[in-house]
Design an enzyme around this catalytic site. Sequence first.
Site, mmCIF file in Angstrom:
data_model
loop_
_atom_site.group_PDB
_atom_site.id
_atom_site.type_symbol
_atom_site.label_atom_id
_atom_site.label_comp_id
_atom_site.label_asym_id
_atom_site.label_seq_id
_atom_site.Cartn_x
_atom_site.Cartn_y
_atom_site.Cartn_z
ATOM 1 N N ASN A 163 0.862 -1.187 0.000
ATOM 2 C CA ASN A 163 0.000 0.000 0.000
ATOM 3 C C ASN A 163 0.900 1.240 0.000
ATOM 4 O OD1 ASN A 163 -1.628 2.233 0.845
ATOM 5 N ND2 ASN A 163 -3.137 0.809 1.653
ATOM 6 N N ARG A 193 4.451 18.410 1.267
ATOM 7 C CA ARG A 193 5.386 19.447 0.818
ATOM 8 C C ARG A 193 4.958 20.079 -0.508
ATOM 9 N NH1 ARG A 193 10.945 20.288 2.068
ATOM 10 N NH2 ARG A 193 11.525 22.274 1.141
ATOM 11 N N HIS A 197 -5.665 3.505 -1.566
ATOM 12 C CA HIS A 197 -6.971 3.785 -0.956
ATOM 13 C C HIS A 197 -7.268 5.274 -1.133
ATOM 14 C CE1 HIS A 197 -9.889 2.856 2.587
ATOM 15 N NE2 HIS A 197 -10.334 3.877 1.878
ATOM 16 N N ARG A 230 -9.219 8.629 -1.049
ATOM 17 C CA ARG A 230 -10.363 9.157 -0.304
ATOM 18 C C ARG A 230 -10.861 10.432 -0.971
ATOM 19 N NH1 ARG A 230 -7.555 6.295 3.790
ATOM 20 N NH2 ARG A 230 -9.000 5.101 5.101
ATOM 21 N N HIS A 244 -4.096 11.825 0.509
ATOM 22 C CA HIS A 244 -2.888 11.064 0.157
ATOM 23 C C HIS A 244 -2.980 10.677 -1.320
ATOM 24 C CE1 HIS A 244 -5.756 8.007 1.464
ATOM 25 N NE2 HIS A 244 -5.572 8.309 2.726
ATOM 26 N N GLU A 263 -8.834 0.263 -2.828
ATOM 27 C CA GLU A 263 -9.711 0.186 -1.661
ATOM 28 C C GLU A 263 -10.556 1.453 -1.555
ATOM 29 O OE1 GLU A 263 -6.674 -2.312 1.274
ATOM 30 O OE2 GLU A 263 -7.061 -0.193 1.643
ATOM 31 N N THR A 284 -8.075 6.504 9.286
ATOM 32 C CA THR A 284 -7.718 5.262 8.621
ATOM 33 C C THR A 284 -8.889 4.310 8.774
ATOM 34 O OG1 THR A 284 -6.043 3.505 8.452
ATOM 35 C CG2 THR A 284 -6.636 4.244 10.663
ATOM 36 N N HIS A 319 -4.102 -4.426 7.742
ATOM 37 C CA HIS A 319 -4.187 -3.341 8.728
ATOM 38 C C HIS A 319 -3.333 -3.686 9.944
ATOM 39 C CE1 HIS A 319 -6.100 0.537 9.642
ATOM 40 N NE2 HIS A 319 -5.781 0.207 10.877
ATOM 41 N N ASP A 320 -2.245 -2.958 10.090
ATOM 42 C CA ASP A 320 -1.311 -3.088 11.211
ATOM 43 C C ASP A 320 -0.527 -4.389 11.219
ATOM 44 O OD1 ASP A 320 -1.942 -0.576 12.056
ATOM 45 O OD2 ASP A 320 -3.205 -1.189 13.736
ATOM 46 N N GLY A 369 0.903 -1.294 4.345
ATOM 47 C CA GLY A 369 1.382 0.024 3.974
ATOM 48 C C GLY A 369 2.165 0.715 5.073
ATOM 49 N N HIS A 370 1.476 1.094 6.144
ATOM 50 C CA HIS A 370 2.082 1.960 7.157
ATOM 51 C C HIS A 370 3.354 1.359 7.745
ATOM 52 C CE1 HIS A 370 2.133 5.131 10.186
ATOM 53 N NE2 HIS A 370 2.437 4.196 11.064
#
Length: 238
Positions: A7, A18, A43, A45, A50, A70, A101, A191-192, A214-215
């Site tokens: 992701n 920036r 994903h 939004r 992002h 997503e 999120t 997720h996580d 991703g994160h």
Amino acid sequence: MTKLSVNINKIATLRNSRGGDMPNVVRAAVDAERFGAQGITVHPRPDERHIRYGDVRDLKKVVTTEFNIEGNPAADSFVELVLEVRPTQVTLVPDAHDALTSNAGWDTRRHLRFLQERVELFRRAGIRVSIFLDPVPQLVPYAKDTGTDRIELYTEDYARGYATDRAAAIAPYLATAQEAARLGLGVNAGHDLSLENLRYFAETLPFLKEVSIGHALISDAIYLGFENTIQLYLRELQ
């Protein structure tokens, strides 16, 4: 082997903080595939904080592995984007437009009719569909009734409980995945998930088709390098 979909939302978050085009999300996707990723996830939004809709269109031109988009199919703009781009997979997530999120899966019983309509729309366009789901086995038959191809297990609770009692943390996920497999649904997860907890999750759910990360992966890449990090995640899945 479970596929790794990277992701790249966080790449876009850094760029947008920036202005300009550094880092470039298209190059990040191309590099991720070159380094071994078997899929790219985004994903977008509505506020485009992002990944932007334009990014999605640009990525469609270059992604050669599986492209996974997503989002919440309640938004007409999201539905239109997916039908235009026609990714390999669309993952339906019930997040609010202002959610930081994703934080919950679908109540497939309550939203059955709506999900049936959206799943049919996407599948008719030749797009594989996955429904974001909490680890509740009772929700799986309703997911099956939507016509979806897969479910994606929302793994935040597993990640939170892993350090204290990993067997207890994974138990509802195993039960939910087993019910999905019994009904002929593919199982994804995300997720996580991280280098700390990924191996145990994948070993315990041997029929897991794909993880979207991703994160944690992008955070690890700051210290370990992007190519090395992807290889480390792949190693955990082998």
